[in-house]
Write a protein that holds these residues in place. Structure first.
Motif, PDB file in Angstrom:
ATOM      1  N   ASP A  20     -10.255   4.615   0.507  1.00  0.00           N
ATOM      2  CA  ASP A  20     -10.899   5.799   1.085  1.00  0.00           C
ATOM      3  C   ASP A  20     -12.420   5.681   1.004  1.00  0.00           C
ATOM      4  O   ASP A  20     -13.128   6.044   1.938  1.00  0.00           O
ATOM      5  N   ASP A  21     -12.915   5.198  -0.145  1.00  0.00           N
ATOM      6  CA  ASP A  21     -14.356   5.019  -0.322  1.00  0.00           C
ATOM      7  C   ASP A  21     -14.900   4.024   0.692  1.00  0.00           C
ATOM      8  O   ASP A  21     -15.949   4.253   1.302  1.00  0.00           O
ATOM      9  N   HIS A  22     -14.200   2.906   0.887  1.00  0.00           N
ATOM     10  CA  HIS A  22     -14.628   1.910   1.866  1.00  0.00           C
ATOM     11  C   HIS A  22     -14.661   2.529   3.263  1.00  0.00           C
ATOM     12  O   HIS A  22     -15.608   2.298   4.025  1.00  0.00           O
ATOM     13  N   ALA A  23     -13.636   3.292   3.602  1.00  0.00           N
ATOM     14  CA  ALA A  23     -13.552   3.911   4.927  1.00  0.00           C
ATOM     15  C   ALA A  23     -14.708   4.902   5.132  1.00  0.00           C
ATOM     16  O   ALA A  23     -15.327   4.923   6.202  1.00  0.00           O
ATOM     17  N   LYS A  24     -14.992   5.724   4.145  1.00  0.00           N
ATOM     18  CA  LYS A  24     -16.082   6.701   4.252  1.00  0.00           C
ATOM     19  C   LYS A  24     -17.418   5.972   4.389  1.00  0.00           C
ATOM     20  O   LYS A  24     -18.243   6.318   5.247  1.00  0.00           O
ATOM     21  N   LEU A  25     -17.619   4.945   3.567  1.00  0.00           N
ATOM     22  CA  LEU A  25     -18.854   4.177   3.621  1.00  0.00           C
ATOM     23  C   LEU A  25     -19.035   3.555   5.008  1.00  0.00           C
ATOM     24  O   LEU A  25     -20.097   3.674   5.616  1.00  0.00           O
ATOM     25  N   TRP A  26     -17.978   2.934   5.530  1.00  0.00           N
ATOM     26  CA  TRP A  26     -18.078   2.316   6.849  1.00  0.00           C
ATOM     27  C   TRP A  26     -18.306   3.356   7.931  1.00  0.00           C
ATOM     28  O   TRP A  26     -19.080   3.128   8.868  1.00  0.00           O
ATOM     29  N   GLU A  27     -17.663   4.500   7.832  1.00  0.00           N
ATOM     30  CA  GLU A  27     -17.842   5.570   8.812  1.00  0.00           C
ATOM     31  C   GLU A  27     -19.315   5.969   8.906  1.00  0.00           C
ATOM     32  O   GLU A  27     -19.827   6.251   9.992  1.00  0.00           O
ATOM     33  N   LEU A  28     -20.012   5.962   7.767  1.00  0.00           N
ATOM     34  CA  LEU A  28     -21.409   6.377   7.754  1.00  0.00           C
ATOM     35  C   LEU A  28     -22.372   5.287   8.222  1.00  0.00           C
ATOM     36  O   LEU A  28     -23.452   5.603   8.717  1.00  0.00           O
ATOM     37  N   ILE A  29     -22.012   3.999   8.074  1.00  0.00           N
ATOM     38  CA  ILE A  29     -22.966   2.948   8.442  1.00  0.00           C
ATOM     39  C   ILE A  29     -22.634   2.221   9.744  1.00  0.00           C
ATOM     40  O   ILE A  29     -23.496   1.550  10.294  1.00  0.00           O
ATOM     41  N   LYS A  30     -21.440   2.375  10.265  1.00  0.00           N
ATOM     42  CA  LYS A  30     -21.005   1.556  11.410  1.00  0.00           C
ATOM     43  C   LYS A  30     -21.862   1.749  12.659  1.00  0.00           C
ATOM     44  O   LYS A  30     -22.028   0.815  13.439  1.00  0.00           O
ATOM     45  N   ASP A  31     -22.429   2.902  12.865  1.00  0.00           N
ATOM     46  CA  ASP A  31     -23.235   3.153  14.051  1.00  0.00           C
ATOM     47  C   ASP A  31     -24.735   2.985  13.805  1.00  0.00           C
ATOM     48  O   ASP A  31     -25.537   3.240  14.704  1.00  0.00           O
TER      49      ASP A  31
END
Length: 165
Positions: free
Chosen positions: A5-16
């Motif tokens: 979940d932490d990885h997913a949240k982190l990626w959601e915030l930096i992917k764009d």
């Protein structure tokens, strides 16, 4: 939250966010930052971020002697901010280099993925911190004004969390 979940949240915030500012330390102790393009398509189970760098450049020289780095991402349009702390290493993973190489990287490394100066910097994330503002701009201004006039605690604007990865 789990690590997944932490990885997913982190990626959601930096992917764009197209560029991260990678900060490393020089021998004199001063910190230096460089804009780099994150090459990942997600944060993998090893919590590693990848960047292409020139092997003859200062990042490669300095992380060899002091691998502690920070990568900061700011996306003011979405009001999200991420700070990643970790350790950098020059990766010799040719398969990963080939997997990640793209036309944008080719602008910096015109000889392609086989360019002898193409380095793959792997940043193993040890911890991350993010600020994800969920309030509208108008609500933010009202909360700030109310706190400033009332002498109250700083206003809460959204989610702030530290992640140990």
């Amino acid at each position: 939250m789990t690590h997944t979940d932490d990885h997913a949240k982190l990626w959601e915030l930096i992917k764009d966010t197209r560029f991260g500012m990678l900060t490393h330390r020089h021998g004199d102790g001063l910190l230096h930052s460089h804009p780099l393009t994150t090459q990942n398509r997600s944060v993998d189970e090893n919590a590693t971020l990848y960047f292409f760098i020139p092997l003859d450049g200062e990042i490669a020289r300095h992380v060899a002697s002091d691998p502690v780095v920070n990568v900061a991402y700011a996306n003011p349009d979405d009001d999200s901010y991420v700070s990643v702390a970790g350790r950098a290493v020059l990766s010799s993973d040719e398969a990963k280099k080939r997997e990640l190489f793209n036309k944008v990287a080719e602008a910096w490394f015109p000889k392609g993925v086989d360019d002898p100066n193409l380095g793959l910097l792997a940043v193993g994330i040890e911890s991350a911190e993010y600020w994800d503002v969920t309030e509208s701009k108008v609500t933010q201004l009202l909360k700030i004004a109310r706190a400033a006039m009332g002498g109250k605690a700083p206003p809460s604007m959204g989610e702030h969390k530290k992640l140990d990865l």
